[in-house]
Design an enzyme around this catalytic site. Sequence first.
Site, PDB file in Angstrom:
ATOM      1  N   ILE A   1       0.820  -1.221   0.000  1.00  0.00           N
ATOM      2  CA  ILE A   1       0.000   0.000   0.000  1.00  0.00           C
ATOM      3  C   ILE A   1       0.850   1.264   0.000  1.00  0.00           C
ATOM      4  CG2 ILE A   1      -0.218   0.156   2.524  1.00  0.00           C
ATOM      5  CD1 ILE A   1      -3.163   1.034   2.049  1.00  0.00           C
ATOM      6  N   THR A   2       2.097   1.180   0.459  1.00  0.00           N
ATOM      7  CA  THR A   2       2.938   2.380   0.495  1.00  0.00           C
ATOM      8  C   THR A   2       3.681   2.625  -0.809  1.00  0.00           C
ATOM      9  OG1 THR A   2       4.784   1.121   1.440  1.00  0.00           O
ATOM     10  CG2 THR A   2       3.274   2.189   2.989  1.00  0.00           C
TER      11      THR A   2
ATOM     12  N   GLN B   1       3.867   3.054  -5.198  1.00  0.00           N
ATOM     13  CA  GLN B   1       3.164   3.886  -6.176  1.00  0.00           C
ATOM     14  C   GLN B   1       1.736   3.391  -6.408  1.00  0.00           C
ATOM     15  OE1 GLN B   1       4.338   5.254 -10.553  1.00  0.00           O
ATOM     16  NE2 GLN B   1       3.672   3.122 -10.590  1.00  0.00           N
TER      17      GLN B   1
ATOM     18  N   SER C   1       3.156  -8.833 -14.360  1.00  0.00           N
ATOM     19  CA  SER C   1       3.994  -7.809 -14.996  1.00  0.00           C
ATOM     20  C   SER C   1       4.298  -8.141 -16.446  1.00  0.00           C
ATOM     21  CB  SER C   1       5.315  -7.693 -14.218  1.00  0.00           C
ATOM     22  OG  SER C   1       6.271  -6.943 -14.933  1.00  0.00           O
TER      23      SER C   1
ATOM     24  N   GLU D   1       7.036  -7.741 -17.725  1.00  0.00           N
ATOM     25  CA  GLU D   1       8.380  -8.319 -17.770  1.00  0.00           C
ATOM     26  C   GLU D   1       8.329  -9.830 -17.970  1.00  0.00           C
ATOM     27  OE1 GLU D   1      11.570  -7.211 -17.673  1.00  0.00           O
ATOM     28  OE2 GLU D   1      11.003  -5.100 -17.734  1.00  0.00           O
TER      29      GLU D   1
ATOM     30  N   TYR E   1      13.385 -11.390 -11.430  1.00  0.00           N
ATOM     31  CA  TYR E   1      12.092 -10.764 -11.132  1.00  0.00           C
ATOM     32  C   TYR E   1      11.002 -11.317 -12.040  1.00  0.00           C
ATOM     33  CZ  TYR E   1       8.371  -7.277 -11.344  1.00  0.00           C
ATOM     34  OH  TYR E   1       7.141  -6.659 -11.363  1.00  0.00           O
TER      35      TYR E   1
END
Length: 356
Positions: A9-10, A12, A132, A134, A155
């Site tokens: 939540i913190t 972007q 994603s 990616e 990732y």
Amino acid sequence: MKKALITGITGQDGSYLAELLLAEGYEVHGIIRRASTFNTRRIDHLYRDPHVNGDSNRLVLHYGDITTSETILDVIYNVRPDEIYHLAAQSHVRVSFDMPEHTGDVTGLGTTRILEAIRKSGVKTRYYQASSSEMFGAAKPPQGEDTPFEPRSPYAAAKVYAYWIARNYREGYQMFASNGILFNHESPRRGETFVTRKITRALAAIRAGKQEKLYLGNLDARRDWGYAPEYVEAMHQILQQDASDDFVIGTGEAHSIREFLTEAFGYVDMDWKEFVEIDPRYFRPTEVDFLLADAAKAREKLGWEPHIHFKQLVRIMVDADLELFGLDSPGEGRQILKLMEKGWHRWEDQVVSMER
């Protein structure tokens, strides 16, 4: 009143999603890691002190970590959310090469821990998995829902695992679990080590006399860049469907990092070639050359399409970083958002949310 739980939540996306859901009348719960310094600046403008606001506070934060199953299970069981948005991850692609095991544990197995917590708790909820672009890696563009994954980083490999484990829980346990395969989405709240924000912040720092050079890696990588607040609207829409499904979200246009530099510096009459130098340390061991979304399914089934495109996005980010450094901006980016304000998303919160 609907309840939503947001991991990450913190970040972007988490901060924009919290804004959107609060405006929609939700009670929003977020999981944050315990730290000795404050790490909530993107949502500080949303938070209300419970000592002052009492039970009227609709944003509730819980300490937890997606690397530990117990805290996740406790939060899900006690909150019993109607919707869960799993956005937390080790999300920096270049860093994943330096920390592959940690990336797999957080980005991959973290997803399994949340899905298992949902299953064990018996909570009936709708689950959103932040997948994603990616994951497509070396796949030929454009990339859509049926494009085979060819991940080119730890990732991306961890995200492919998370994608398939979400689908396995959907099919094996009849969970409402949807994947949103989001292409690159940026904003003034983007982390400062991600290339777009690194560029706009450096531009402002150079104009303010606080930085001389900007060091980058591969300038030829092409990405499909959109505006993050529009992408969290897509996340919400995905969980409002009658059945769970997977959706690609993107603009359908791609630009290189070199083009981003040209657009950003040119916007304020600067020549990026005077300030940018190449540092080989920023090259990835395996590069992803070209990501381009085919979001036809999202347009057809969700009715979602982007309204902010490349040049507008760059102007929004440059204006915000100039203002963050206390400098005058050309103002086109600010004006773009002023004309498109939707009630939940305001220009004023862009800069405030990034102040240290």
